[in-house]
Design an enzyme around this catalytic site. Structure first.
Site, PDB file in Angstrom:
ATOM      1  N   TYR A 151      32.666  42.640  95.415  1.00  0.00           N
ATOM      2  CA  TYR A 151      33.594  43.439  94.619  1.00  0.00           C
ATOM      3  C   TYR A 151      34.111  44.621  95.436  1.00  0.00           C
ATOM      4  CZ  TYR A 151      35.392  46.642  91.088  1.00  0.00           C
ATOM      5  OH  TYR A 151      36.194  47.510  90.387  1.00  0.00           O
ATOM      6  N   LYS A 163      38.046  45.577  96.528  1.00  0.00           N
ATOM      7  CA  LYS A 163      38.720  46.852  96.260  1.00  0.00           C
ATOM      8  C   LYS A 163      39.198  47.493  97.564  1.00  0.00           C
ATOM      9  CE  LYS A 163      39.255  45.976  92.983  1.00  0.00           C
ATOM     10  NZ  LYS A 163      40.350  46.029  91.977  1.00  0.00           N
TER      11      LYS A 163
END
Length: 342
Positions: free
Chosen positions: A215, A219
């Site tokens: 994750y 980002k």
């Protein structure tokens, strides 16, 4: 010590200064908010609805989107003494499934068949903390596939409409907004994105293997795409054409949304006291998309919660990676990945 201060500034930010009270009328402008049917995206739709804009709520589920649209209108009427809001905008469902690359071009075509311009694209939708094994319809690691590869394809398909809007708008008013996170600082690997690792994950089709790292990497990838987008789109396509675009990334803040649905209840008991309602995150997106404090001179900027320009990143390894061309490399990597399937 600087990393601690950075964490504090993003976790406990000052009150927003750019809110619904700062907005001028947005009549004639057209917006897309991906993931606009829930969480921060829905809160942003609620802020924009009274301004007269045409808002496309991009979502996988038409049923959930239409229910969300009805709730926006109902809440607006209730807040206006039971009367329809004079001069309110229009909210339109737009089908979008970021999990399946084969559907993205048809989603962009759906929009292009109805509109000739796009003033702001908020790439808000995404997944976070998904379980081990999560992968897209094409077998890509889930976080990077949904949060980076598909949004880049969508944005590139919509670029002509963004350019059209820019030609009849003030410089710097037409924008693409990407979504970052504090997880960039906390969990992304050295340099932000490891394409060699991603190639292995995608080749083996095992999906997510480390939810926090993967994750965080997605980002950081969004930050890369914002910076590279600024480099590619920040100039006119021809002298005097006036079609330059702004591309920025933003961290909405520690917001209590369904993005945390995969986290344990024990962890959430610890996190909830530090979290904010979706409307606060929407103020960050509002600033990134509409604040006059952002223009072509701030192209590629990173926006902190709840609407402040980042002065210096504590992840200097990522800054150096960008300077060394890694953002451009990641952009090309995303293109290579989606071209196989589209």
């Amino acid at each position: 010590m600087e990393k601690i201060r950075d964490f504090w500034r993003q976790t406990f930010p000052p009150a927003p200064t750019f809110t619904e009270n700062s907005l001028s009328r947005q009549d004639g402008r057209v917006f897309i908010i991906t993931g606009g049917n829930s969480g921060v995206g829905l809160a942003l739709v609620k802020l924009l609805y009274p301004t007269g804009a045409t808002i496309y709520m991009a979502s996988r589920s038409q049923e959930r989107a239409e229910a969300a649209i009805a709730s926006v209108i109902k809440d607006a009427v209730a807040g206006n003494g039971g009367k329809p809001v004079e001069g309110a905008g229009e909210i339109i469902f737009m089908p979008l499934d970021l999990n399946d690359l084969t559907t993205i071009k048809s989603s962009a075509a759906f929009f292009a068949s109805r509109e000739s311009r796009l003033d702001v694209l908020w790439n808000n939708a995404g997944i976070a903390g998904a379980p081990v094994g999560t992968k897209t319809a094409q077998g890509l690691e889930g976080h990077v596939g949904v949060n980076c590869v598909a949004p880049l394809l969508l944005t590139q398909e919509l670029e002509p409409l963004l350019r059209n809007a820019a030609m009849s708008s003030p410089p710097g008013a037409t924008r693409v907004v990407w979504t970052g996170s504090l997880s960039i600082e906390a969990f992304s690997p050295p340099g932000g994105v490891d394409v060699t690792l991603l190639d292995r994950l995608n080749r083996d089709a095992k999906g997510t293997q480390d939810d926090a790292r993967d994750y965080g990497m997605s980002k950081a990838g969004n930050w890369f795409l914002a910076v590279e987008g600024a480099r590619r789109w920040g100039s006119e396509t021809a002298p005097g054409k006036g079609d330059a675009l702004v591309s920025v990334a933003q961290n909405p803040g520690q917001i209590n949304t369904a993005a945390y649905r995969h986290r344990s209840e024990l962890l959430m008991k610890f996190l909830r006291p530090t979290m904010y309602p979706p409307k606060m995150g929407a103020y960050t997106l509002l600033f990134a998309g509409l604040s006059p404090d952002i223009g072509l001179e701030q192209n590629g900027a990173y926006v902190f919660p709840f609407g402040r320009l980042q002065e210096k990143s504590t992840r200097q390894d990522i800054v150096k990676a960008i300077e060394d061309g890694k953002a451009q490399e990641f952009w090309k990597w995303c293109e290579k990945v989606y071209e196989v399937h589209t």
